[in-house]
Design a protein around this motif. Structure first.
Motif, PDB file in Angstrom:
ATOM      1  N   SER A  45      37.923  46.051  36.638  1.00 26.22           N
ATOM      2  CA  SER A  45      39.277  46.433  36.281  1.00 26.22           C
ATOM      3  C   SER A  45      39.768  47.487  37.267  1.00 26.22           C
ATOM      4  O   SER A  45      39.060  47.862  38.192  1.00 26.22           O
ATOM      5  CB  SER A  45      39.291  46.974  34.839  1.00 26.22           C
ATOM      6  N   GLY A  49      40.379  45.577  41.228  1.00 22.44           N
ATOM      7  CA  GLY A  49      40.927  44.321  40.749  1.00 22.44           C
ATOM      8  C   GLY A  49      42.375  44.125  41.161  1.00 22.44           C
ATOM      9  O   GLY A  49      42.797  43.013  41.484  1.00 22.44           O
ATOM     10  N   GLU A 113      44.628  41.477  31.595  1.00 26.83           N
ATOM     11  CA  GLU A 113      44.311  41.755  32.996  1.00 26.83           C
ATOM     12  C   GLU A 113      42.836  41.509  33.280  1.00 26.83           C
ATOM     13  O   GLU A 113      42.478  40.984  34.335  1.00 26.83           O
ATOM     14  CB  GLU A 113      44.707  43.189  33.345  1.00 26.83           C
ATOM     15  N   TRP A 114      41.961  41.879  32.344  1.00 31.58           N
ATOM     16  CA  TRP A 114      40.541  41.576  32.537  1.00 31.58           C
ATOM     17  C   TRP A 114      40.356  40.081  32.777  1.00 31.58           C
ATOM     18  O   TRP A 114      39.590  39.672  33.664  1.00 31.58           O
ATOM     19  CB  TRP A 114      39.737  41.963  31.299  1.00 31.58           C
ATOM     20  N   THR A 117      41.299  39.009  36.385  1.00 34.50           N
ATOM     21  CA  THR A 117      40.805  39.750  37.538  1.00 34.50           C
ATOM     22  C   THR A 117      40.185  38.821  38.575  1.00 34.50           C
ATOM     23  O   THR A 117      39.582  37.798  38.229  1.00 34.50           O
ATOM     24  CB  THR A 117      39.751  40.783  37.099  1.00 34.50           C
TER      25      THR A 117
END
Length: 286
Positions: A45, A49, A113-114, A117
């Motif tokens: 993260s 990322g 978002e994870w 990535t």
């Protein structure tokens, strides 16, 4: 918005040193053994990322895990977060699958978002295919837009008012602004990569001066330390103020999303899958 299929508009890099990857994989194995869990997904993260890490940026490792069946069968819920003490450049923490699915139901942007990535350390493919599909299906444009628009406004107010500012703080405003613009103009969840956001939300010709200034900022930031500062970047600053004003004048309205029964099914199937030797009717130890 204009979409360019060839060269990306912004420079981008996602460095992970081999010795750090090995250290991260070792840390994940230790977590599994210590806590009696299975790591379903682990990723990078933060700035690595996003694509604009500084030489001294931390490794922000985030993961999703599943417990053994008895953990889910107690009256009092257990702690659903695993956090390791920060060690050197390594910052590792993760969420239990049930917590992650609850956040997915709310279109939690951090979790989304994870899932998007470019740096993945571990992944249980079957579970994650289903989870990503649900993330797309249940995504609320209004919740996502509100998160990013509010984040940009807050970061601008708190970090970009002085004549001398930290490089990374500009990016901490630009990235959510472009994510909010993506939600206005594109279907689905905004991508995590800053360069990809720019590719789909900025116009190569109309925004050429802005793109050049952002690239100059990125190039300096990716060579400098996390605490490095500079005078205001006037073109970027003007763009931010204009985009914030637009967000204030034209908020994104909520739309209905699908129900979340599929989240319960994914939790049920995954817990049983990783507890094949434990009968579903077995009592939890207390």
């Amino acid at each position: 918005m204009h979409k360019t299929e060839s060269k990306e508009l912004l420079c981008s890099a996602h460095p992970v040193e081999p010795h750090m990857r090995a250290q991260i994989l070792g840390a994940l194995q230790t977590i599994e053994a210590t806590h009696g869990v299975t790591v379903l997904f682990a990723c990078e993260s933060g700035s690595r990322g996003w694509g604009f890490a500084s030489p001294d940026s931390d490794y922000d490792v985030r993961f999703i895990y599943v417990h053994r069946l008895p953990w889910y069968l107690t009256v009092s819920p257990g702690r659903d977060v695993i956090e390791l003490p920060i060690s050197g450049d390594l910052d590792v923490n993760g969420w239990d699958l049930r917590k992650a699915l609850g956040l997915l139901r709310e279109s939690n942007p951090t979790l989304l978002e994870w899932l998007g990535t470019p740096i993945v350390y571990r992944e249980e493919a079957e579970t994650m295919v289903r989870l990503r599909a649900l993330a797309t299906q249940l995504f609320s444009k209004a919740k996502g837009w509100h998160h990013y628009a509010s984040m940009a406004k807050k970061n601008f107010r708190e970090h970009l008012q002085a004549d001398e500012v930290r490089y990374k703080k500009y990016l901490y405003v630009l990235r959510p602004l472009l994510a909010a613009r993506w939600i206005r103009t594109q279907p689905g969840v905004p991508p995590m990569r800053f360069a990809e956001l720019a590719q789909h939300t900025l116009h190569a010709e109309r925004d050429a001066a802005l793109i050049a200034e952002i690239n100059a900022l990125l190039e300096v930031k990716m060579r400098a330390g996390e605490a490095a500062t500079s005078p205001r970047w006037l073109g970027i600053h003007a763009f931010i103020e204009a985009e914030l004003a637009r967000n204030a004048a034209e908020p994104v309205q909520a739309l209905p999303v699908h129900g979340s029964a599929a989240l319960d099914a994914l939790l049920y199937d995954t817990v049983l899958q990783y507890n094949a030797s434990v009968a579903p009717t077995q009592k939890a130890s207390v």
